[in-house]
Design a protein around this motif. Structure first.
Motif, PDB file in Angstrom:
ATOM      1  N   LEU A  76       0.827  -1.213   0.000  1.00 22.00           N
ATOM      2  CA  LEU A  76       0.000   0.000   0.000  1.00 22.00           C
ATOM      3  C   LEU A  76       0.859   1.259   0.000  1.00 22.00           C
ATOM      4  CD1 LEU A  76      -2.856  -1.126   2.404  1.00 22.00           C
ATOM      5  CD2 LEU A  76      -2.975  -0.848  -0.089  1.00 22.00           C
ATOM      6  N   ARG A  77       1.971   1.234   0.723  1.00 21.83           N
ATOM      7  CA  ARG A  77       2.886   2.385   0.698  1.00 21.83           C
ATOM      8  C   ARG A  77       3.514   2.548  -0.680  1.00 21.83           C
ATOM      9  NH1 ARG A  77       4.379  -0.011   5.613  1.00 21.83           N
ATOM     10  NH2 ARG A  77       6.341  -0.753   4.685  1.00 21.83           N
ATOM     11  N   GLU A  78       3.866   1.429  -1.311  1.00 27.92           N
ATOM     12  CA  GLU A  78       4.454   1.497  -2.650  1.00 27.92           C
ATOM     13  C   GLU A  78       3.443   2.018  -3.669  1.00 27.92           C
ATOM     14  OE1 GLU A  78       5.969  -2.416  -3.430  1.00 27.92           O
ATOM     15  OE2 GLU A  78       7.778  -2.066  -2.242  1.00 27.92           O
ATOM     16  N   VAL A  79       2.196   1.574  -3.569  1.00 21.66           N
ATOM     17  CA  VAL A  79       1.152   2.064  -4.474  1.00 21.66           C
ATOM     18  C   VAL A  79       1.008   3.569  -4.324  1.00 21.66           C
ATOM     19  CG1 VAL A  79      -1.354   2.069  -4.860  1.00 21.66           C
ATOM     20  CG2 VAL A  79      -0.123  -0.102  -4.697  1.00 21.66           C
ATOM     21  N   GLU A  80       0.981   4.049  -3.095  1.00 15.01           N
ATOM     22  CA  GLU A  80       0.874   5.491  -2.845  1.00 15.01           C
ATOM     23  C   GLU A  80       2.063   6.238  -3.462  1.00 15.01           C
ATOM     24  OE1 GLU A  80       0.766   8.534   0.975  1.00 15.01           O
ATOM     25  OE2 GLU A  80       0.326   6.419   1.293  1.00 15.01           O
ATOM     26  N   VAL A  85       4.427   9.478  -8.098  1.00 16.64           N
ATOM     27  CA  VAL A  85       5.351   9.588  -9.231  1.00 16.64           C
ATOM     28  C   VAL A  85       4.562   9.790 -10.523  1.00 16.64           C
ATOM     29  CG1 VAL A  85       7.034   8.328 -10.640  1.00 16.64           C
ATOM     30  CG2 VAL A  85       7.215   8.278  -8.139  1.00 16.64           C
ATOM     31  N   LEU A  86       3.497   9.016 -10.724  1.00 17.78           N
ATOM     32  CA  LEU A  86       2.685   9.176 -11.930  1.00 17.78           C
ATOM     33  C   LEU A  86       2.045  10.561 -11.996  1.00 17.78           C
ATOM     34  CD1 LEU A  86       0.900   5.742 -12.427  1.00 17.78           C
ATOM     35  CD2 LEU A  86       2.627   6.794 -13.883  1.00 17.78           C
ATOM     36  N   THR A  91       2.612  15.781 -15.230  1.00 23.78           N
ATOM     37  CA  THR A  91       2.796  17.229 -15.343  1.00 23.78           C
ATOM     38  C   THR A  91       3.931  17.589 -16.293  1.00 23.78           C
ATOM     39  OG1 THR A  91       4.349  17.473 -13.495  1.00 23.78           O
ATOM     40  CG2 THR A  91       1.988  17.558 -12.974  1.00 23.78           C
ATOM     41  N   VAL A  92       4.804  16.625 -16.587  1.00 21.57           N
ATOM     42  CA  VAL A  92       5.944  16.911 -17.464  1.00 21.57           C
ATOM     43  C   VAL A  92       5.861  16.119 -18.772  1.00 21.57           C
ATOM     44  CG1 VAL A  92       7.506  17.579 -15.612  1.00 21.57           C
ATOM     45  CG2 VAL A  92       7.388  15.187 -16.296  1.00 21.57           C
ATOM     46  N   MET A 102       8.971   7.148 -17.528  1.00 21.32           N
ATOM     47  CA  MET A 102       7.948   6.209 -17.962  1.00 21.32           C
ATOM     48  C   MET A 102       8.519   4.850 -18.363  1.00 21.32           C
ATOM     49  SD  MET A 102       5.226   7.601 -17.260  1.00 21.32           S
ATOM     50  CE  MET A 102       3.986   6.573 -17.991  1.00 21.32           C
ATOM     51  N   ASP A 103       9.670   4.830 -18.988  1.00 17.82           N
ATOM     52  CA  ASP A 103      10.236   3.565 -19.438  1.00 17.82           C
ATOM     53  C   ASP A 103      10.473   2.602 -18.268  1.00 17.82           C
ATOM     54  OD1 ASP A 103      11.327   2.012 -21.781  1.00 17.82           O
ATOM     55  OD2 ASP A 103      13.079   2.038 -20.461  1.00 17.82           O
TER      56      ASP A 103
END
Length: 122
Positions: A76-80, A85-86, A91-92, A102-103
Motif C-alpha cells: 500500500l505504501r508502494e502504491v501510494e 510519481v505518476l 505534469t511533465v 515512464m520507461d
C-alpha cells in the motif's frame, strides 16, 4: 500513447491496492519452526501455525523472508508512492523527464497480458 500507458499503470496500481487490502493485514514476519518449517506470519500471530504463507522449496528461508518483506502494508505504501510519481510524470508529459521516468515504470509490468511492448523506449 502516453495516456494509454498512464491508464495501464494506474490500473495495475489499483489491482495491487485491491489485492493488498484483501490480504491479511501486515506487518508480516518470516519465521521457522519445527512444526511448520519456514513460514510467514502476521506480527500479531500467537504461533507459527497462524501462517499466511509456508515455503518448502530449496530457498524456503529466502522465499519466506521475501514474502514477509512485501506484506500488504508495504504494498500500500508502494502504491501510494507510485501514484505520486505518476502524478508528477503527467505534469511533465512530452519532456525528457517524462520519457526517462515512464520507461522504467512500464518495465515493472511488462509480463502483464495488457502490456504493449511499443511503450518501451518510445
Amino acid at each position: 500513447m502516453s495516456e494509454d500507458l498512464v491508464r495501464f499503470l494506474r490500473a495495475r496500481l489499483d489491482e495491487d491496492e485491491q489485492t493488498a487490502r484483501r490480504a491479511t493485514e501486515g506487518p508480516w514476519t518470516a519465521e521457522v519452526s519445527s512444526e511448520t518449517g519456514h513460514c510467514v506470519i502476521p506480527s500479531d500471530a500467537q504461533s507459527t501455525r497462524e501462517y499466511v504463507a509456508r515455503t518448502q522449496l530449496y530457498a524456503a528461508a529466502f522465499d519466506a523472508e521475501h514474502i514477509a518483506r512485501h506484506d500488504p502494508a508495504r504494498v500500500l505504501r508502494e502504491v501510494e508512492a507510485w501514484r505520486a510519481v505518476l502524478d508528477f510524470v503527467e505534469t511533465v508529459e512530452g519532456s525528457w523527464h517524462f520519457l526517462q521516468l515512464m520507461d522504467p515504470l512500464a518495465r515493472v509490468w511488462r509480463d502483464h497480458p495488457d502490456f504493449n511492448p511499443a511503450w518501451l523506449d518510445a
